[in-house]
Design a protein around this motif. Structure first.
Motif, PDB file in Angstrom:
ATOM      1  N   PRO A   1     -37.459  97.017 -90.781  1.00 39.06           N
ATOM      2  CA  PRO A   1     -37.548  95.595 -90.387  1.00 39.06           C
ATOM      3  C   PRO A   1     -38.707  94.857 -91.049  1.00 39.06           C
ATOM      4  O   PRO A   1     -38.560  93.688 -91.431  1.00 39.06           O
ATOM      5  CB  PRO A   1     -37.748  95.663 -88.865  1.00 39.06           C
ATOM      6  N   LEU A   2     -39.845  95.538 -91.217  1.00 38.66           N
ATOM      7  CA  LEU A   2     -40.995  94.883 -91.839  1.00 38.66           C
ATOM      8  C   LEU A   2     -40.783  94.666 -93.337  1.00 38.66           C
ATOM      9  O   LEU A   2     -41.275  93.695 -93.904  1.00 38.66           O
ATOM     10  CB  LEU A   2     -42.267  95.693 -91.592  1.00 38.66           C
ATOM     11  N   ILE A   3     -40.027  95.557 -93.974  1.00 36.68           N
ATOM     12  CA  ILE A   3     -39.694  95.372 -95.392  1.00 36.68           C
ATOM     13  C   ILE A   3     -38.820  94.123 -95.551  1.00 36.68           C
ATOM     14  O   ILE A   3     -39.041  93.301 -96.445  1.00 36.68           O
ATOM     15  CB  ILE A   3     -38.970  96.606 -95.956  1.00 36.68           C
ATOM     16  N   ILE A   4     -37.831  93.995 -94.678  1.00 33.13           N
ATOM     17  CA  ILE A   4     -36.944  92.826 -94.734  1.00 33.13           C
ATOM     18  C   ILE A   4     -37.747  91.544 -94.517  1.00 33.13           C
ATOM     19  O   ILE A   4     -37.568  90.545 -95.226  1.00 33.13           O
ATOM     20  CB  ILE A   4     -35.824  92.931 -93.672  1.00 33.13           C
ATOM     21  N   GLU A   5     -38.645  91.575 -93.553  1.00 31.85           N
ATOM     22  CA  GLU A   5     -39.485  90.400 -93.280  1.00 31.85           C
ATOM     23  C   GLU A   5     -40.349  90.063 -94.491  1.00 31.85           C
ATOM     24  O   GLU A   5     -40.520  88.885 -94.827  1.00 31.85           O
ATOM     25  CB  GLU A   5     -40.369  90.660 -92.060  1.00 31.85           C
ATOM     26  N   GLU A   6     -40.860  91.094 -95.150  1.00 36.32           N
ATOM     27  CA  GLU A   6     -41.711  90.862 -96.323  1.00 36.32           C
ATOM     28  C   GLU A   6     -40.922  90.209 -97.454  1.00 36.32           C
ATOM     29  O   GLU A   6     -41.442  89.339 -98.164  1.00 36.32           O
ATOM     30  CB  GLU A   6     -42.313  92.184 -96.802  1.00 36.32           C
ATOM     31  N   VAL A   7     -39.671  90.609 -97.636  1.00 36.06           N
ATOM     32  CA  VAL A   7     -38.832  89.986 -98.669  1.00 36.06           C
ATOM     33  C   VAL A   7     -38.640  88.499 -98.363  1.00 36.06           C
ATOM     34  O   VAL A   7     -38.750  87.652 -99.254  1.00 36.06           O
ATOM     35  CB  VAL A   7     -37.461  90.693 -98.771  1.00 36.06           C
ATOM     36  N   PHE A   8     -38.358  88.184 -97.118  1.00 35.57           N
ATOM     37  CA  PHE A   8     -38.186  86.784 -96.724  1.00 35.57           C
ATOM     38  C   PHE A   8     -39.444  85.971 -97.040  1.00 35.57           C
ATOM     39  O   PHE A   8     -39.369  84.877 -97.615  1.00 35.57           O
ATOM     40  CB  PHE A   8     -37.878  86.682 -95.225  1.00 35.57           C
ATOM     41  N   LEU A   9     -40.596  86.518 -96.659  1.00 33.98           N
ATOM     42  CA  LEU A   9     -41.848  85.797 -96.866  1.00 33.98           C
ATOM     43  C   LEU A   9     -42.183  85.648 -98.345  1.00 33.98           C
ATOM     44  O   LEU A   9     -42.631  84.579 -98.794  1.00 33.98           O
ATOM     45  CB  LEU A   9     -42.985  86.533 -96.148  1.00 33.98           C
ATOM     46  N   ASP A  10     -41.939  86.712 -99.112  1.00 38.25           N
ATOM     47  CA  ASP A  10     -42.322  86.719-100.522  1.00 38.25           C
ATOM     48  C   ASP A  10     -41.335  85.974-101.413  1.00 38.25           C
ATOM     49  O   ASP A  10     -41.746  85.283-102.346  1.00 38.25           O
ATOM     50  CB  ASP A  10     -42.454  88.169-101.002  1.00 38.25           C
ATOM     51  N   LYS A  11     -40.047  86.109-101.127  1.00 37.32           N
ATOM     52  CA  LYS A  11     -39.034  85.542-102.023  1.00 37.32           C
ATOM     53  C   LYS A  11     -38.384  84.269-101.493  1.00 37.32           C
ATOM     54  O   LYS A  11     -37.935  83.420-102.270  1.00 37.32           O
ATOM     55  CB  LYS A  11     -37.931  86.590-102.281  1.00 37.32           C
ATOM     56  N   LEU A  12     -38.306  84.119-100.179  1.00 41.60           N
ATOM     57  CA  LEU A  12     -37.662  82.934 -99.602  1.00 41.60           C
ATOM     58  C   LEU A  12     -38.658  82.003 -98.916  1.00 41.60           C
ATOM     59  O   LEU A  12     -38.280  80.960 -98.387  1.00 41.60           O
ATOM     60  CB  LEU A  12     -36.578  83.370 -98.597  1.00 41.60           C
ATOM     61  N   ASN A  13     -39.928  82.422 -98.940  1.00 38.49           N
ATOM     62  CA  ASN A  13     -41.032  81.582 -98.442  1.00 38.49           C
ATOM     63  C   ASN A  13     -40.884  81.142 -96.986  1.00 38.49           C
ATOM     64  O   ASN A  13     -41.248  80.026 -96.615  1.00 38.49           O
ATOM     65  CB  ASN A  13     -41.184  80.336 -99.330  1.00 38.49           C
ATOM     66  N   ARG A  14     -40.354  82.033 -96.182  1.00 39.67           N
ATOM     67  CA  ARG A  14     -40.252  81.741 -94.744  1.00 39.67           C
ATOM     68  C   ARG A  14     -40.102  83.038 -93.958  1.00 39.67           C
ATOM     69  O   ARG A  14     -39.733  84.078 -94.511  1.00 39.67           O
ATOM     70  CB  ARG A  14     -39.075  80.827 -94.446  1.00 39.67           C
ATOM     71  N   LYS A  15     -40.394  82.945 -92.689  1.00 32.77           N
ATOM     72  CA  LYS A  15     -40.239  84.087 -91.811  1.00 32.77           C
ATOM     73  C   LYS A  15     -38.811  84.119 -91.277  1.00 32.77           C
ATOM     74  O   LYS A  15     -38.283  83.076 -90.869  1.00 32.77           O
ATOM     75  CB  LYS A  15     -41.238  84.008 -90.653  1.00 32.77           C
ATOM     76  N   PRO A  16     -38.176  85.286 -91.263  1.00 33.46           N
ATOM     77  CA  PRO A  16     -36.786  85.357 -90.795  1.00 33.46           C
ATOM     78  C   PRO A  16     -36.700  85.378 -89.271  1.00 33.46           C
ATOM     79  O   PRO A  16     -37.654  85.757 -88.589  1.00 33.46           O
ATOM     80  CB  PRO A  16     -36.305  86.694 -91.358  1.00 33.46           C
ATOM     81  N   SER A  17     -35.563  84.989 -88.763  1.00 32.68           N
ATOM     82  CA  SER A  17     -35.305  85.133 -87.331  1.00 32.68           C
ATOM     83  C   SER A  17     -34.910  86.579 -87.057  1.00 32.68           C
ATOM     84  O   SER A  17     -34.577  87.337 -87.983  1.00 32.68           O
ATOM     85  CB  SER A  17     -34.170  84.202 -86.894  1.00 32.68           C
ATOM     86  N   ILE A  18     -34.924  86.970 -85.809  1.00 27.51           N
ATOM     87  CA  ILE A  18     -34.504  88.327 -85.436  1.00 27.51           C
ATOM     88  C   ILE A  18     -33.055  88.550 -85.838  1.00 27.51           C
ATOM     89  O   ILE A  18     -32.695  89.617 -86.345  1.00 27.51           O
ATOM     90  CB  ILE A  18     -34.693  88.553 -83.918  1.00 27.51           C
ATOM     91  N   ASP A  19     -32.218  87.540 -85.635  1.00 28.71           N
ATOM     92  CA  ASP A  19     -30.802  87.654 -86.009  1.00 28.71           C
ATOM     93  C   ASP A  19     -30.638  87.871 -87.506  1.00 28.71           C
ATOM     94  O   ASP A  19     -29.771  88.651 -87.940  1.00 28.71           O
ATOM     95  CB  ASP A  19     -30.030  86.398 -85.591  1.00 28.71           C
ATOM     96  N   GLU A  20     -31.453  87.193 -88.306  1.00 31.23           N
ATOM     97  CA  GLU A  20     -31.360  87.353 -89.760  1.00 31.23           C
ATOM     98  C   GLU A  20     -31.760  88.769 -90.182  1.00 31.23           C
ATOM     99  O   GLU A  20     -31.118  89.373 -91.047  1.00 31.23           O
ATOM    100  CB  GLU A  20     -32.240  86.322 -90.462  1.00 31.23           C
TER     101      GLU A  20
END
Length: 233
Positions: A50-69
């Motif tokens: 889950p933290l890897i997925i969150e890091e991708v969102f922050l690094d590549k999509l410039n936002r924090k993901p929702s739990i559903d995402e």
């Protein structure tokens, strides 16, 4: 009767997946968000899914993901992993099976998993190796996104087995290959063993605070052989 609890990491400790996890994550982001090379410049070492997925969102999509995402990406990730795990680079580290067979035969160990993989992901990654049969219990990223909490959960599950079977846990060892594994063990209050088999050197693991470090499963087996003898002496 007393037993030693041993909690194993998977990637880089028991097996090398041949990059199956990274490819599966990248394919998930490509399918869901049209994002290519999602894992570029991101190291998964010692991190939970889950933290890897969150890091991708922050690094590549410039936002924090929702739990559903996060859950949606991980669901597609597991589908991809089922196919990606079977590749020619996949391997079980030399001596791992021999060690597990020996540890099981001594009846001195309670062997579990404590991994940053989701439980289903852990089972998929171990499927080609046949190693899953050696592990009675585990703690996973589906239990908590934090490594130290995963270790505590794995310990509690192992301790439940110990109580049912009327034996006590003498000591707990966490076996991993990254500095994050070592730091999580320290935070959870357990002893740590760093296995310098693939990505990280003995020196890195020692700097992280590993109680013991080895470069092969033969060394690990010798250590525990002596540990058992000393304990019984």
């Amino acid at each position: 009767m007393e037993k030693i609890m041993v909690l194993f990491d998977i990637d880089g400790t028991l097996i090398y997946s041949g990059g199956a996890g990274i490819r599966s994550i990248e394919k998930s982001f490509s399918k869901l968000y049209g994002l290519e090379n999602a894992m570029k410049n991101i190291s998964p070492d010692g991190k939970t899914d889950p933290l890897i997925i969150e890091e991708v969102f922050l690094d590549k999509l410039n936002r924090k993901p929702s739990i559903d995402e996060i859950e949606r990406v991980l669901s597609v990730y597991l589908e991809n992993l089922e196919n990606e795990i079977y590749n020619e680079k996949y391997k079980v580290f030399e001596g791992a099976i021999d060690f597990l067979e020996w540890a099981q035969s001594t009846k001195k160990f309670l062997i579990g998993l404590a991994t940053g993989n989701l439980e289903e992901g852990a089972k998929i990654k171990l499927k080609p190796s046949g190693l899953l049969k050696y592990f009675e219990f585990g703690g996973y990223a589906s239990d908590s996104p934090e490594r130290s909490e995963i270790l505590k959960i794995a310990y509690e599950r192992g301790n439940q087995i110990a109580m049912r079977k009327n034996f006590k846990i003498k000591e707990v060892f966490v076996i991993g290959d990254t500095p994050r594994d070592i730091l999580a063990a320290k935070k959870a209050g357990f002893l740590s063993i760093g296995m310098a088999l693939f990505n990280h050197s003995k020196e890195e693991l020692i700097r992280a605070g590993a109680n013991y470090t080895f470069e092969s499963y033969a060394e690990l087996k010798e250590f525990f052989s002596q540990y058992i003898s000393f304990s019984e002496g």
